[in-house]
Design a protein around this motif. Structure first.
Motif, PDB file in Angstrom:
ATOM      1  N   TYR A   1       0.826  -1.206   0.000  1.00 13.51           N
ATOM      2  CA  TYR A   1       0.000   0.000   0.000  1.00 13.51           C
ATOM      3  C   TYR A   1       0.863   1.260   0.000  1.00 13.51           C
ATOM      4  O   TYR A   1       0.656   2.170  -0.802  1.00 13.51           O
ATOM      5  CB  TYR A   1      -0.931  -0.020   1.220  1.00 13.51           C
ATOM      6  CG  TYR A   1      -1.694   1.263   1.403  1.00 13.51           C
ATOM      7  CD1 TYR A   1      -2.796   1.543   0.616  1.00 13.51           C
ATOM      8  CD2 TYR A   1      -1.297   2.205   2.352  1.00 13.51           C
ATOM      9  CE1 TYR A   1      -3.503   2.730   0.762  1.00 13.51           C
ATOM     10  CE2 TYR A   1      -1.992   3.395   2.508  1.00 13.51           C
ATOM     11  CZ  TYR A   1      -3.090   3.657   1.715  1.00 13.51           C
ATOM     12  OH  TYR A   1      -3.773   4.830   1.863  1.00 13.51           O
ATOM     13  N   ALA A   2       1.837   1.324   0.903  1.00  9.15           N
ATOM     14  CA  ALA A   2       2.645   2.534   1.055  1.00  9.15           C
ATOM     15  C   ALA A   2       3.434   2.858  -0.211  1.00  9.15           C
ATOM     16  O   ALA A   2       3.639   4.036  -0.529  1.00  9.15           O
ATOM     17  CB  ALA A   2       3.590   2.391   2.245  1.00  9.15           C
ATOM     18  N   ALA A   3       3.858   1.838  -0.945  1.00 10.47           N
ATOM     19  CA  ALA A   3       4.681   2.056  -2.137  1.00 10.47           C
ATOM     20  C   ALA A   3       3.861   2.316  -3.400  1.00 10.47           C
ATOM     21  O   ALA A   3       4.428   2.597  -4.452  1.00 10.47           O
ATOM     22  CB  ALA A   3       5.594   0.852  -2.355  1.00 10.47           C
ATOM     23  N   THR A   4       2.552   2.230  -3.302  1.00 10.70           N
ATOM     24  CA  THR A   4       1.673   2.453  -4.449  1.00 10.70           C
ATOM     25  C   THR A   4       1.140   3.876  -4.401  1.00 10.70           C
ATOM     26  O   THR A   4       0.655   4.331  -3.369  1.00 10.70           O
ATOM     27  CB  THR A   4       0.494   1.466  -4.441  1.00 10.70           C
ATOM     28  OG1 THR A   4       1.005   0.127  -4.484  1.00 10.70           O
ATOM     29  CG2 THR A   4      -0.427   1.692  -5.628  1.00 10.70           C
ATOM     30  N   THR A   5       1.230   4.566  -5.519  1.00 10.43           N
ATOM     31  CA  THR A   5       0.716   5.937  -5.594  1.00 10.43           C
ATOM     32  C   THR A   5      -0.558   5.972  -6.432  1.00 10.43           C
ATOM     33  O   THR A   5      -0.842   5.026  -7.183  1.00 10.43           O
ATOM     34  CB  THR A   5       1.750   6.876  -6.245  1.00 10.43           C
ATOM     35  OG1 THR A   5       1.917   6.489  -7.622  1.00 10.43           O
ATOM     36  CG2 THR A   5       3.092   6.836  -5.518  1.00 10.43           C
ATOM     37  N   MET A   6      -1.271   7.058  -6.303  1.00 10.05           N
ATOM     38  CA  MET A   6      -2.453   7.233  -7.156  1.00 10.05           C
ATOM     39  C   MET A   6      -2.024   7.314  -8.620  1.00 10.05           C
ATOM     40  O   MET A   6      -2.750   6.842  -9.499  1.00 10.05           O
ATOM     41  CB  MET A   6      -3.245   8.481  -6.744  1.00 10.05           C
ATOM     42  CG  MET A   6      -4.010   8.309  -5.442  1.00 10.05           C
ATOM     43  SD  MET A   6      -5.299   7.048  -5.524  1.00 10.05           S
ATOM     44  CE  MET A   6      -6.664   8.031  -6.156  1.00 10.05           C
TER      45      MET A   6
END
Length: 184
Positions: A16-21
């Motif tokens: 989650y933390a490494a995924t951006t919009m």
């Protein structure tokens, strides 16, 4: 749904933390800022995924134990439904386990409460079996955790093209659960 599914894949692959919009937008052929016309935030997507899972699991549990009087058979059915869900929804299960601390409040508390209620249903079933003399366990809580962990490990190794069919895995894991409970 396409945006949710793209987010699910990326959360599973990258976290989650490494995924951006922007990453999610690229996956669906859209610029990151344009996503906000369709979804409020990355946090909203994670919450949808996790609460959706925690809606499905208890619903499946209730459906399979309904109308069954035998506590041993109810445990088998509940464990089988749990494992089948995890086999069929590998990404949701993986994200739900790995990212359990990622939702922000009040969503984190909501997800954790739903998980606890689901576990409590297994614990109540095991307690009923112990009281009826049908199960023999040292601790009900530890046994419920062990049974739930059976299903949570399935997404790591179970594949559609594997040596065992989904039904074979589900049946064997149901048997494991009954044995863990010391069924008589």
């Amino acid at each position: 749904m396409e945006i949710r599914n793209a987010a699910l894949v990326l959360f599973a692959e990258r976290g989650y933390a490494a995924t951006t919009m922007a990453d999610i937008g690229e996956a669906v052929g859209m610029r990151g800022p344009s996503l906000y016309k369709h979804v409020g935030s990355k946090q909203e997507l994670l919450t949808q995924i996790m609460t959706g899972t925690m809606d499905d699991l208890p619903r499946n549990y209730r459906a399979v134990v309904a109308g069954c009087e035998d506590v041993v058979e109810r445990l088998r059915r509940a464990a089988e439904a749990h494992v089948r869900y995890h086999a069929r929804h590998r990404l949701e299960a993986f994200v739900g386990t790995r990212e359990v601390r990622s939702p922000e409040e009040p969503h984190r508390t909501e997800v954790l409460q739903r998980r606890a209620a689901y576990e409590q249903a297994f614990r109540a079933l095991l307690s009923e079996g112990v009281q009826a003399g049908r199960f023999s366990v040292t601790t009900v809580r530890l046994t419920s955790y062990a049974i739930l962990d059976l299903g949570m490990g399935v997404p790591v190794w179970c594949r559609e093209d594997g040596d065992l069919t989904e039904d074979q895995v589900v049946y064997q894991y149901g048997d494991f659960a009954v044995r863990l409970a010391g069924a008589r």
